[in-house]
Design an enzyme around this catalytic site. Structure first.
Site, PDB file in Angstrom:
ATOM      1  N   HIS A 306      -4.892 -33.578  -4.706  1.00  0.00           N
ATOM      2  CA  HIS A 306      -5.518 -34.866  -4.320  1.00  0.00           C
ATOM      3  C   HIS A 306      -4.544 -35.646  -5.089  1.00  0.00           C
ATOM      4  O   HIS A 306      -4.090 -35.675  -5.876  1.00  0.00           O
ATOM      5  CB  HIS A 306      -6.860 -34.988  -4.940  1.00  0.00           C
ATOM      6  CG  HIS A 306      -7.552 -36.116  -4.043  1.00  0.00           C
ATOM      7  ND1 HIS A 306      -7.363 -37.497  -4.459  1.00  0.00           N
ATOM      8  CD2 HIS A 306      -8.179 -36.330  -2.585  1.00  0.00           C
ATOM      9  CE1 HIS A 306      -8.088 -38.346  -3.464  1.00  0.00           C
ATOM     10  NE2 HIS A 306      -8.295 -37.391  -2.635  1.00  0.00           N
ATOM     11  N   ASP A 363     -12.793 -31.091   0.672  1.00  0.00           N
ATOM     12  CA  ASP A 363     -12.792 -30.270   1.953  1.00  0.00           C
ATOM     13  C   ASP A 363     -12.639 -28.725   1.515  1.00  0.00           C
ATOM     14  O   ASP A 363     -12.737 -27.987   2.697  1.00  0.00           O
ATOM     15  CB  ASP A 363     -11.418 -30.603   2.581  1.00  0.00           C
ATOM     16  CG  ASP A 363     -11.488 -31.888   3.079  1.00  0.00           C
ATOM     17  OD1 ASP A 363     -12.513 -32.487   3.449  1.00  0.00           O
ATOM     18  OD2 ASP A 363     -10.491 -32.567   3.371  1.00  0.00           O
TER      19      ASP A 363
HETATM   20  N1  CMC Z   1      -1.002 -26.061  -2.515  1.00  0.00           N
HETATM   21  C1  CMC Z   1       0.285 -25.997  -3.352  1.00  0.00           C
HETATM   22  N2  CMC Z   1       1.145 -26.886  -3.819  1.00  0.00           N
HETATM   23  C2  CMC Z   1       0.612 -27.991  -3.650  1.00  0.00           C
HETATM   24  C3  CMC Z   1      -0.487 -28.333  -3.180  1.00  0.00           C
HETATM   25  C4  CMC Z   1      -1.424 -27.485  -2.447  1.00  0.00           C
HETATM   26  N3  CMC Z   1      -2.539 -27.642  -1.862  1.00  0.00           N
HETATM   27  N4  CMC Z   1      -0.759 -29.874  -3.221  1.00  0.00           N
HETATM   28  C5  CMC Z   1       0.251 -30.227  -3.832  1.00  0.00           C
HETATM   29  N5  CMC Z   1       1.226 -29.381  -4.219  1.00  0.00           N
HETATM   30  C6  CMC Z   1       2.304 -29.323  -5.031  1.00  0.00           C
HETATM   31  C7  CMC Z   1       3.497 -29.985  -4.246  1.00  0.00           C
HETATM   32  O1  CMC Z   1       4.229 -28.859  -3.619  1.00  0.00           O
HETATM   33  C8  CMC Z   1       4.171 -30.641  -5.387  1.00  0.00           C
HETATM   34  O2  CMC Z   1       5.091 -29.773  -6.012  1.00  0.00           O
HETATM   35  P1  CMC Z   1       6.348 -30.132  -6.711  1.00  0.00           P
HETATM   36  O3  CMC Z   1       6.171 -31.487  -7.560  1.00  0.00           O
HETATM   37  O4  CMC Z   1       7.056 -29.133  -7.155  1.00  0.00           O
HETATM   38  O5  CMC Z   1       7.372 -30.809  -5.449  1.00  0.00           O
HETATM   39  C9  CMC Z   1       3.236 -31.207  -6.228  1.00  0.00           C
HETATM   40  O6  CMC Z   1       2.087 -30.151  -6.147  1.00  0.00           O
HETATM   41  C10 CMC Z   1       2.669 -32.621  -5.812  1.00  0.00           C
HETATM   42  O7  CMC Z   1       2.369 -32.708  -4.536  1.00  0.00           O
HETATM   43  P2  CMC Z   1       2.514 -34.009  -3.515  1.00  0.00           P
HETATM   44  O8  CMC Z   1       2.523 -33.631  -2.196  1.00  0.00           O
HETATM   45  O9  CMC Z   1       3.825 -34.766  -4.083  1.00  0.00           O
HETATM   46  O10 CMC Z   1       1.196 -34.595  -3.946  1.00  0.00           O
HETATM   47  P3  CMC Z   1       0.477 -35.949  -3.118  1.00  0.00           P
HETATM   48  O11 CMC Z   1      -0.503 -36.649  -4.107  1.00  0.00           O
HETATM   49  O12 CMC Z   1       1.790 -36.529  -2.091  1.00  0.00           O
HETATM   50  O13 CMC Z   1      -0.267 -35.077  -2.005  1.00  0.00           O
HETATM   51  C11 CMC Z   1      -2.168 -33.980  -0.986  1.00  0.00           C
HETATM   52  C12 CMC Z   1      -1.838 -35.033  -2.143  1.00  0.00           C
HETATM   53  C13 CMC Z   1      -3.623 -33.802  -0.982  1.00  0.00           C
HETATM   54  C14 CMC Z   1      -1.444 -34.544   0.438  1.00  0.00           C
HETATM   55  C15 CMC Z   1      -1.483 -32.549  -1.325  1.00  0.00           C
HETATM   56  O14 CMC Z   1      -2.188 -32.141  -2.366  1.00  0.00           O
HETATM   57  C16 CMC Z   1      -1.881 -31.570  -0.306  1.00  0.00           C
HETATM   58  O15 CMC Z   1      -1.169 -31.542   0.976  1.00  0.00           O
HETATM   59  N6  CMC Z   1      -3.092 -30.719  -0.314  1.00  0.00           N
HETATM   60  C17 CMC Z   1      -3.632 -30.100   0.791  1.00  0.00           C
HETATM   61  C18 CMC Z   1      -4.278 -30.914   2.144  1.00  0.00           C
HETATM   62  C19 CMC Z   1      -5.644 -31.110   1.466  1.00  0.00           C
HETATM   63  O16 CMC Z   1      -6.414 -30.554   1.163  1.00  0.00           O
HETATM   64  N7  CMC Z   1      -5.770 -32.699   1.862  1.00  0.00           N
HETATM   65  C20 CMC Z   1      -7.070 -33.091   1.653  1.00  0.00           C
HETATM   66  C21 CMC Z   1      -7.142 -34.236   0.520  1.00  0.00           C
HETATM   67  S1  CMC Z   1      -8.781 -34.615   0.041  1.00  0.00           S
HETATM   68  C22 CMC Z   1      -9.472 -35.342   1.527  1.00  0.00           C
HETATM   69  C23 CMC Z   1      -9.024 -36.471   1.891  1.00  0.00           C
HETATM   70  O17 CMC Z   1      -8.932 -37.605   1.181  1.00  0.00           O
HETATM   71  O18 CMC Z   1      -8.764 -36.755   3.072  1.00  0.00           O
END
Ligand code: CMC
Length: 428
Positions: A306, A363
């Site tokens: 998140h 989720d």
């Molecule tokens: N599985 C594996 N690695 C992950 C995941 C994951 N679910 N989420 C983040 N990472 C890694 C990512 O690859 C990155 O690694 P590095 O620093 O080595 O490049 C690091 O963690 C930080 O990730 P980010 O994408 O920069 O983080 P963000 O804050 O931009 O993204 C997120 C947050 C929710 C979009 C992301 O965690 C994700 O895509 N999760 C899966 C989708 C999901 O479950 N979304 C629902 C969110 S809660 C409900 C809502 O608010 O809608």
């Protein structure tokens, strides 16, 4: 509110900016005059360090796993309140007393029907249309049905539009479901609760009475409350940005629905269940964990991670308990829940997920519950949209009443070609 200033040193030019304190949470540096005083913009793709507005609705402390609506912890609301109470709280700022709650509930209940012409509108969609595609279209189309509540400068019209959106969303979501399975639409039954009514319109048929299961009703109520608002997330910011131009509320909420649809946001519950099904068996988990950790593989554990929560998602805890309760009530054992629990266990003990502070989010378990209740996967995000409409309209009302708000117009760091002269096509 302003206590002191922060000084920014740029080439030969010191500029001072006010530091503003909120009631709780990080202070913000008010950089509204940054460009005027330094000729520079800030660069913050994804708004990771930018407060786009001031708000008194929802507070999140991601490090501590805290989520408060108007000061009330989410677990207390999920356990003790009704969705109508939470809707009132988000819209009006305080919990309603008995008379206020009765009045609000009656008002919402009396707005649950949609214009009869909307049924015809549905028929323009293919039967296999995704419910979110239908929701985007139908909610946007409400602006063509309810002209008397689109003047956003009139607080009374704003209130009516808010009530209409909260009240009609379950009807529209249920109609989207009925349309996809070829069953007749059901009119709302105002003797039922908000949640019970939605369950009946979704799963009932005109041919026989529908009895609402109280355990399922309670689980749905909790799911709705847990999704009701979440501060300045992508879809809420979309609603705010769309409405900053003065667009009508129905169009703005349709924009929010479009944003919510994406798998990184509201679409994650659908994606999480599909992923759990694909994993299929606990013995396959290590392979998926390895994929999630592989930088060259775009696969992510859906329902994990998140932007704000870096300790745990307080909504996920309630959701996990609800999953257990619903499956017990329905006497179902779902192998998908076993996969989910084991996946959570393995990931939470893996250094990759520990170091990156990745935890199950809201989720991760919601799909298991919705699946057990009988919702098709495609409906999951539509339910999220239904519940989040309350937060969207509360944030929209707050924004319009805020004298500091202006049209949202971010700037950019331009990295394209510099000025060059046009060359006729036969000389290129
Ligand atoms: N599985 C594996 N690695 C992950 C995941 C994951 N679910 N989420 C983040 N990472 C890694 C990512 O690859 C990155 O690694 P590095 O620093 O080595 O490049 C690091 O963690 C930080 O990730 P980010 O994408 O920069 O983080 P963000 O804050 O931009 O993204 C997120 C947050 C929710 C979009 C992301 O965690 C994700 O895509 N999760 C899966 C989708 C999901 O479950 N979304 C629902 C969110 S809660 C409900 C809502 O608010 O809608």
């Amino acid at each position: 509110m302003t206590d002191h200033n922060v000084t920014l040193h740029t080439e030969g030019n010191d500029a001072s900016f006010p530091l503003i304190e909120g009631s709780v949470g990080p202070d913000v540096i008010d950089i509204r005059k940054l460009y005027a005083e330094t000729g520079k913009f800030t660069y913050d793709p994804g708004f990771t360090s930018t407060a786009s507005c001031q708000s008194a609705i929802t507070f999140i402390d991601g490090d501590e796993g805290i989520l408060l609506h108007r000061g009330y912890p989410i677990d207390q609301l999920a356990e003790q309140s009704t969705f109508m109470e939470v809707a009132y709280l988000l819209l009006h700022g305080d919990l309603p007393n008995r008379a206020e709650l009765d009045d609000f509930t009656t008002t919402i209940t009396r707005h649950t029907m949609v214009h009869e012409q909307l049924a015809t509108f549905f028929r323009g969609f293919r039967r296999d249309a995704h419910p979110m595609a239908i929701m985007c279209g139908v909610v946007g189309a409400l602006s063509s049905f309810y002209h008397d509540s689109t003047d956003i400068t009139d607080p009374q019209q704003r209130l009516i539009a808010s009530h209409r959106l909260i009240a009609k969303m379950p009807t529209i979501a249920a109609m989207a479901h009925k349309y996809s399975i070829g069953q007749p639409f059901l009119y709302p039954d105002n003797s039922l609760s908000y949640t019970g009514n939605f369950l009946r319109m979704t799963f009932g048929v005109p041919a026989e009475p529908y009895v609402v299961n109280p355990i399922i009703e309670k689980a749905m109520r909790r799911i709705f409350i847990l999704h009701a608002d979440h501060e300045q997330n992508a879809s809420t910011s979309t609603v705010r940005l769309a409405s900053s131009s003065g667009a009508n509320p129905f169009a703005c909420i349709a924009a929010g629905i479009a944003c919510l649809w994406g798998p990184a946001h509201g679409g994650a519950n659908e994606a999480a269940l599909n992923m759990l099904r694909e994993i299929g068996d606990v013995k396959n988990i290590p392979a998926y964990i390895a994929r999630a950790k592989d930088k060259d593989d775009p696969f992510r554990l859906m329902g994990f991670g998140h932007r704000v929560y870096k300790n745990f998602d307080p909504r996920a805890k309630v959701m996990k308990a609800t999953a257990d309760e619903v499956l017990k009530e329905l006497g179902k054992s779902d192998p998908v829940l076993d996969v989910a629990k084991e996946l959570e266990h393995i990931a939470l003990n893996d250094s990759y997920f520990i170091d990156k502070k990745l935890y199950p989010n809201v989720d991760f378990y919601s799909g298991v519950i919705l699946n057990a209740i009988g919702f098709p996967t495609e409906m999951f995000t539509a339910l999220f949209a239904l519940a989040r409409t309350v937060g969207w309209v509360a944030q929209w009302n707050e924004m319009i009443a805020d004298p500091e708000q202006k049209i949202g117009r971010p700037r950019q760091l331009y990295v394209g070609a510099t000025r060059r002269d046009y060359v006729p096509v036969d000389q290129r």
